[in-house]
Design an enzyme around this catalytic site. Sequence first.
Site, short mmCIF file in Angstrom:
data_model
loop_
_atom_site.label_atom_id
_atom_site.label_comp_id
_atom_site.label_asym_id
_atom_site.label_seq_id
_atom_site.Cartn_x
_atom_site.Cartn_y
_atom_site.Cartn_z
N ASN A 10 1.70 63.32 -12.86
CA ASN A 10 2.65 64.35 -13.29
C ASN A 10 2.74 64.30 -14.82
O ASN A 10 3.29 63.37 -15.39
CB ASN A 10 4.03 64.07 -12.66
CG ASN A 10 5.11 64.95 -13.24
OD1 ASN A 10 4.84 65.99 -13.84
ND2 ASN A 10 6.37 64.54 -13.05
N LYS A 12 4.36 66.29 -16.79
CA LYS A 12 5.63 66.78 -17.34
C LYS A 12 5.36 67.80 -18.46
O LYS A 12 4.40 68.56 -18.36
CB LYS A 12 6.49 65.61 -17.82
CG LYS A 12 6.55 64.49 -16.79
CD LYS A 12 7.64 63.51 -17.06
CE LYS A 12 7.51 62.37 -16.06
NZ LYS A 12 8.72 61.60 -15.89
N HIS A 93 11.43 67.29 -7.88
CA HIS A 93 11.32 66.12 -8.77
C HIS A 93 12.71 65.81 -9.33
O HIS A 93 13.51 66.73 -9.59
CB HIS A 93 10.34 66.42 -9.91
CG HIS A 93 10.02 65.21 -10.73
ND1 HIS A 93 10.84 64.77 -11.75
CD2 HIS A 93 9.00 64.32 -10.65
CE1 HIS A 93 10.32 63.67 -12.27
NE2 HIS A 93 9.21 63.37 -11.62
N GLU A 95 13.79 65.09 -12.16
CA GLU A 95 14.15 65.76 -13.42
C GLU A 95 14.60 67.20 -13.15
O GLU A 95 15.49 67.71 -13.83
CB GLU A 95 12.97 65.70 -14.41
CG GLU A 95 12.82 64.30 -14.98
CD GLU A 95 11.41 63.94 -15.44
OE1 GLU A 95 10.57 64.83 -15.62
OE2 GLU A 95 11.17 62.73 -15.62
N GLU A 165 10.61 58.34 -5.20
CA GLU A 165 10.71 57.98 -6.61
C GLU A 165 12.14 57.56 -6.93
O GLU A 165 13.00 58.44 -7.18
CB GLU A 165 10.35 59.18 -7.48
CG GLU A 165 8.95 59.70 -7.26
CD GLU A 165 8.43 60.43 -8.48
OE1 GLU A 165 7.44 59.98 -9.05
OE2 GLU A 165 9.05 61.43 -8.89
N GLY A 171 10.30 56.54 -15.71
CA GLY A 171 10.25 56.53 -17.17
C GLY A 171 11.03 55.40 -17.81
O GLY A 171 11.27 55.39 -19.00
N SER A 208 7.44 54.34 -12.85
CA SER A 208 6.84 53.33 -13.72
C SER A 208 5.62 52.64 -13.09
O SER A 208 5.45 51.43 -13.24
CB SER A 208 7.89 52.31 -14.16
OG SER A 208 8.88 52.95 -14.94
C1 PEP Z 1 7.35 60.82 -12.53
O1 PEP Z 1 7.53 61.58 -13.47
O2 PEP Z 1 7.26 61.29 -11.40
C2 PEP Z 1 7.26 59.38 -12.80
C3 PEP Z 1 7.19 58.58 -11.79
O3 PEP Z 1 7.26 58.98 -14.13
P1 PEP Z 1 6.91 57.48 -14.70
O4 PEP Z 1 5.65 57.05 -14.01
O5 PEP Z 1 6.74 57.68 -16.15
O6 PEP Z 1 8.06 56.60 -14.33
#
Ligand code: PEP
Length: 251
Positions: A10, A12, A93, A95, A165, A171, A208
């Site tokens: 992803n 973003k 997601h 976000e 997630e 992040g 992460s």
């Molecule tokens: C994501 O944006 O779905 C995500 C898991 O980000 P990160 O790997 O940076 O934590």
Amino acid sequence: MRKEYLIAGNWKMFKTGAESREFVQALARDFTAAPGLTVAVFPPYTALEAVRGLDPKVRIGAQNLFYKENGAFTGEISPLMLRDLAEYVLVGHSERRQIFHESDEDVNLKLLAALQFGLKPVFCVGETLSERESGRTMDRIQGQLDKGLAGVNEEDWARITVAYEPIWAIGTGRNATPGQAQDVHHAIRSWLNEKAPGNRVKVLYGGSVKPDNSLELLAQEDIFGVLVGGASLKVESFSAIIHSGLTLLNA
Ligand code: PEP
């Protein structure tokens, strides 16, 4: 269920069309296709055209959609517009849920619209830190599954992927331990088996994920891939995560 992996990146709000194109070409040079391995990237809308059909080894997804086919919805993108550009689409997601206030009901409408137009939704769920610390993780996840996946037709389960997630791990550099992730994945698998017996829905872990933790996460019994944010922005790190999947498939 026999192991198969979807390794998804992803991006973003990063990368122009030209950068996306260059990335996909370089990534495709870095790994060999293998049975059971699917690799997908989710660039911004503005880069979808630039990467479309570039290499069959790198599938393309969008990061969001609106649930109407067309109309007076300034700034939105419909599933009808997306279906020629993308195979997958992220839905729900964290976000989108947190920054753009998407409710479980919005997410459900988006998921059903994606299915109606032939897209493959990657449906995201996850708990906040306070929900985890107060022992409400499973309640939260189950509520998101019940509401977000309501009304799915029997034949459509084959096109759905679920991504777990934990919000506190996105992040932040703070990932769930493989054991914590496996516990939630097991609960999601049980929910799916009850809802759609015999389904082969993949459940991905996200939060992460990096080259140094991907092997252990992917080795967990109920983890069928990863959704990677930050580490999917560089070819070297994303490709190293793909190679973790390949190592396990070849073991
Ligand atoms: C994501 O944006 O779905 C995500 C898991 O980000 P990160 O790997 O940076 O934590």
